[in-house]
Design a protein around this motif. Structure first.
Motif, short mmCIF file in Angstrom:
data_model
loop_
_atom_site.label_atom_id
_atom_site.label_comp_id
_atom_site.label_asym_id
_atom_site.label_seq_id
_atom_site.Cartn_x
_atom_site.Cartn_y
_atom_site.Cartn_z
N LEU A 5 0.63 -10.30 -7.71
CA LEU A 5 1.48 -9.56 -6.78
C LEU A 5 2.91 -9.51 -7.29
O LEU A 5 3.52 -8.44 -7.36
N PHE A 8 3.24 -7.25 -10.47
CA PHE A 8 3.22 -5.81 -10.20
C PHE A 8 4.46 -5.36 -9.42
O PHE A 8 4.96 -4.26 -9.63
N SER A 55 0.42 -2.77 -4.54
CA SER A 55 0.20 -4.18 -4.87
C SER A 55 0.28 -5.05 -3.61
O SER A 55 -0.50 -5.99 -3.45
#
Length: 72
Positions: A5, A8, A55
Motif C-alpha cells: 500500500l 503504490f 491501492s
C-alpha cells in the motif's frame, strides 16, 4: 500488505509530482508544445490519483475479506 500500500501510494504521489512539473513547464513554453505538456501533466495527475485511490481500495478490500473469514 501495508508495504505494498505504501509503495503504490508513494508511486502515485511521485506521478502527481511529475504531472505538476509538466504543468509548470507548460506555462514557460510557447506554441503546441505547451498544449502537449499541459495535457501530459493533467493525465499524470489523474493517473497518480487513481493509483492512490485503487491501492487504498484494494488494501481495504483485502483487510475486509480477512476479517470476514476470521469471523466465520
Amino acid at each position: 500488505m501495508k508495504l505494498v500500500l505504501y509503495t503504490f501510494q508513494s508511486i502515485g504521489i511521485l506521478i502527481i509530482g511529475m504531472g505538476g512539473y509538466h504543468i509548470y513547464k507548460a506555462r514557460q513554453i510557447e506554441g503546441m508544445g505547451a498544449l502537449g505538456a499541459g495535457f501530459l501533466g493533467a493525465i499524470e495527475i489523474a493517473v497518480g490519483g487513481l493509483t492512490i485511490i485503487i491501492s487504498a481500495l484494494v488494501f481495504w478490500i483485502q483487510k475486509w475479506r480477512v476479517s470476514r473469514k476470521l469471523n466465520k
